[in-house]
Motif scaffolding. Sequence first.
Motif, PDB file in Angstrom:
ATOM      1  N   VAL A  94       0.837  -1.202   0.000  1.00  0.00           N
ATOM      2  CA  VAL A  94       0.000   0.000   0.000  1.00  0.00           C
ATOM      3  C   VAL A  94       0.877   1.258   0.000  1.00  0.00           C
ATOM      4  O   VAL A  94       0.587   2.230  -0.704  1.00  0.00           O
ATOM      5  N   THR A  95       1.968   1.246   0.743  1.00  0.00           N
ATOM      6  CA  THR A  95       2.878   2.389   0.781  1.00  0.00           C
ATOM      7  C   THR A  95       3.482   2.648  -0.589  1.00  0.00           C
ATOM      8  O   THR A  95       3.520   3.792  -1.061  1.00  0.00           O
ATOM      9  N   VAL A  96       3.930   1.607  -1.258  1.00  0.00           N
ATOM     10  CA  VAL A  96       4.502   1.760  -2.602  1.00  0.00           C
ATOM     11  C   VAL A  96       3.433   2.234  -3.575  1.00  0.00           C
ATOM     12  O   VAL A  96       3.695   3.100  -4.434  1.00  0.00           O
ATOM     13  N   ALA A  97       2.221   1.713  -3.457  1.00  0.00           N
ATOM     14  CA  ALA A  97       1.132   2.145  -4.335  1.00  0.00           C
ATOM     15  C   ALA A  97       0.814   3.627  -4.130  1.00  0.00           C
ATOM     16  O   ALA A  97       0.580   4.360  -5.101  1.00  0.00           O
ATOM     17  N   PHE A  98       0.823   4.088  -2.889  1.00  0.00           N
ATOM     18  CA  PHE A  98       0.586   5.507  -2.622  1.00  0.00           C
ATOM     19  C   PHE A  98       1.713   6.367  -3.201  1.00  0.00           C
ATOM     20  O   PHE A  98       1.468   7.450  -3.722  1.00  0.00           O
ATOM     21  N   LEU A  99       2.936   5.887  -3.115  1.00  0.00           N
ATOM     22  CA  LEU A  99       4.056   6.625  -3.706  1.00  0.00           C
ATOM     23  C   LEU A  99       3.919   6.712  -5.225  1.00  0.00           C
ATOM     24  O   LEU A  99       4.215   7.751  -5.824  1.00  0.00           O
ATOM     25  N   LEU A 100       3.492   5.640  -5.843  1.00  0.00           N
ATOM     26  CA  LEU A 100       3.281   5.655  -7.290  1.00  0.00           C
ATOM     27  C   LEU A 100       2.169   6.629  -7.672  1.00  0.00           C
ATOM     28  O   LEU A 100       2.295   7.375  -8.647  1.00  0.00           O
ATOM     29  N   LEU A 101       1.101   6.619  -6.904  1.00  0.00           N
ATOM     30  CA  LEU A 101       0.002   7.547  -7.174  1.00  0.00           C
ATOM     31  C   LEU A 101       0.452   8.987  -6.986  1.00  0.00           C
ATOM     32  O   LEU A 101       0.131   9.868  -7.795  1.00  0.00           O
ATOM     33  N   ALA A 102       1.225   9.233  -5.937  1.00  0.00           N
ATOM     34  CA  ALA A 102       1.711  10.595  -5.688  1.00  0.00           C
ATOM     35  C   ALA A 102       2.656  11.058  -6.781  1.00  0.00           C
ATOM     36  O   ALA A 102       2.621  12.221  -7.199  1.00  0.00           O
ATOM     37  N   SER A 103       3.489  10.160  -7.279  1.00  0.00           N
ATOM     38  CA  SER A 103       4.421  10.557  -8.332  1.00  0.00           C
ATOM     39  C   SER A 103       3.699  10.840  -9.642  1.00  0.00           C
ATOM     40  O   SER A 103       4.192  11.612 -10.475  1.00  0.00           O
ATOM     41  N   THR A 104       2.541  10.251  -9.832  1.00  0.00           N
ATOM     42  CA  THR A 104       1.773  10.502 -11.051  1.00  0.00           C
ATOM     43  C   THR A 104       1.347  11.966 -11.139  1.00  0.00           C
ATOM     44  O   THR A 104       1.403  12.569 -12.211  1.00  0.00           O
ATOM     45  N   PHE A 105       0.941  12.545 -10.033  1.00  0.00           N
ATOM     46  CA  PHE A 105       0.443  13.921 -10.048  1.00  0.00           C
ATOM     47  C   PHE A 105       1.485  14.949  -9.638  1.00  0.00           C
ATOM     48  O   PHE A 105       1.184  16.141  -9.577  1.00  0.00           O
ATOM     49  N   TYR A 106       2.689  14.511  -9.355  1.00  0.00           N
ATOM     50  CA  TYR A 106       3.760  15.433  -8.981  1.00  0.00           C
ATOM     51  C   TYR A 106       4.415  15.970 -10.254  1.00  0.00           C
ATOM     52  O   TYR A 106       4.616  15.215 -11.211  1.00  0.00           O
ATOM     53  N   PRO A 107       4.748  17.244 -10.298  1.00  0.00           N
ATOM     54  CA  PRO A 107       5.359  17.783 -11.525  1.00  0.00           C
ATOM     55  C   PRO A 107       6.756  17.206 -11.756  1.00  0.00           C
ATOM     56  O   PRO A 107       7.513  16.978 -10.819  1.00  0.00           O
ATOM     57  N   SER A 108       7.064  16.973 -13.019  1.00  0.00           N
ATOM     58  CA  SER A 108       8.373  16.425 -13.356  1.00  0.00           C
ATOM     59  C   SER A 108       9.443  17.505 -13.205  1.00  0.00           C
ATOM     60  O   SER A 108       9.156  18.702 -13.184  1.00  0.00           O
ATOM     61  N   ALA A 109      10.684  17.070 -13.122  1.00  0.00           N
ATOM     62  CA  ALA A 109      11.795  18.012 -12.979  1.00  0.00           C
ATOM     63  C   ALA A 109      11.933  18.879 -14.212  1.00  0.00           C
ATOM     64  O   ALA A 109      12.283  20.065 -14.122  1.00  0.00           O
ATOM     65  N   SER A 110      11.637  18.316 -15.378  1.00  0.00           N
ATOM     66  CA  SER A 110      11.784  19.094 -16.615  1.00  0.00           C
ATOM     67  C   SER A 110      10.764  20.225 -16.699  1.00  0.00           C
ATOM     68  O   SER A 110      11.100  21.334 -17.124  1.00  0.00           O
ATOM     69  N   ILE A 111       9.528  19.981 -16.296  1.00  0.00           N
ATOM     70  CA  ILE A 111       8.538  21.060 -16.375  1.00  0.00           C
ATOM     71  C   ILE A 111       8.793  22.120 -15.303  1.00  0.00           C
ATOM     72  O   ILE A 111       8.527  23.293 -15.512  1.00  0.00           O
ATOM     73  N   LEU A 112       9.342  21.716 -14.165  1.00  0.00           N
ATOM     74  CA  LEU A 112       9.705  22.712 -13.154  1.00  0.00           C
ATOM     75  C   LEU A 112      10.803  23.624 -13.679  1.00  0.00           C
ATOM     76  O   LEU A 112      10.812  24.827 -13.405  1.00  0.00           O
ATOM     77  N   TYR A 113      11.727  23.068 -14.452  1.00  0.00           N
ATOM     78  CA  TYR A 113      12.795  23.871 -15.054  1.00  0.00           C
ATOM     79  C   TYR A 113      12.229  24.786 -16.142  1.00  0.00           C
ATOM     80  O   TYR A 113      12.590  25.960 -16.222  1.00  0.00           O
ATOM     81  N   GLU A 114      11.324  24.249 -16.958  1.00  0.00           N
ATOM     82  CA  GLU A 114      10.734  25.035 -18.045  1.00  0.00           C
ATOM     83  C   GLU A 114       9.786  26.116 -17.531  1.00  0.00           C
ATOM     84  O   GLU A 114       9.506  27.074 -18.247  1.00  0.00           O
ATOM     85  N   TRP A 115       9.268  25.971 -16.322  1.00  0.00           N
ATOM     86  CA  TRP A 115       8.319  26.941 -15.775  1.00  0.00           C
ATOM     87  C   TRP A 115       8.966  28.315 -15.600  1.00  0.00           C
ATOM     88  O   TRP A 115       8.278  29.327 -15.585  1.00  0.00           O
TER      89      TRP A 115
END
Length: 136
Positions: A94-115
Amino acid sequence: MTRFYIAMLRNKAARRLYLQTLLIVLLLFHYIYVSGHFGEFGVLFSTILCGILFSHKRAERWLHLMKAHRQLYFRMAVLSMAMVAIPHLYTMAVTVAFLLLASTFYPSASILYEWNDKEKQERWRADSRALAEHYF
């Protein structure tokens, strides 16, 4: 969702709140699980993982890593489904599944740089589809 995307991109405090909320939900799940299953030692593994997530930099690095490498994301998803079948590793799954779900909606490093580019900011604010395509 566009407002959520822009808030996550623009504000570091929103990203920090997102990670802290994830950690609180995971710890609450652990508490409820331990309350119902006395003597379950498998909770220790996932609690150690939650303890590691207290560091914001480390948690952010892990979410960026899972977001950037699709093969790692897929392997962790398969591992999570396999761990559900093992009774003592249910909380870890369940912990790993929550981490996967959280990473899905977290902004990627590339878009943070492009922002930081003002021209792209204006284009993404005007066109939510372009923002969603780059966000994921």
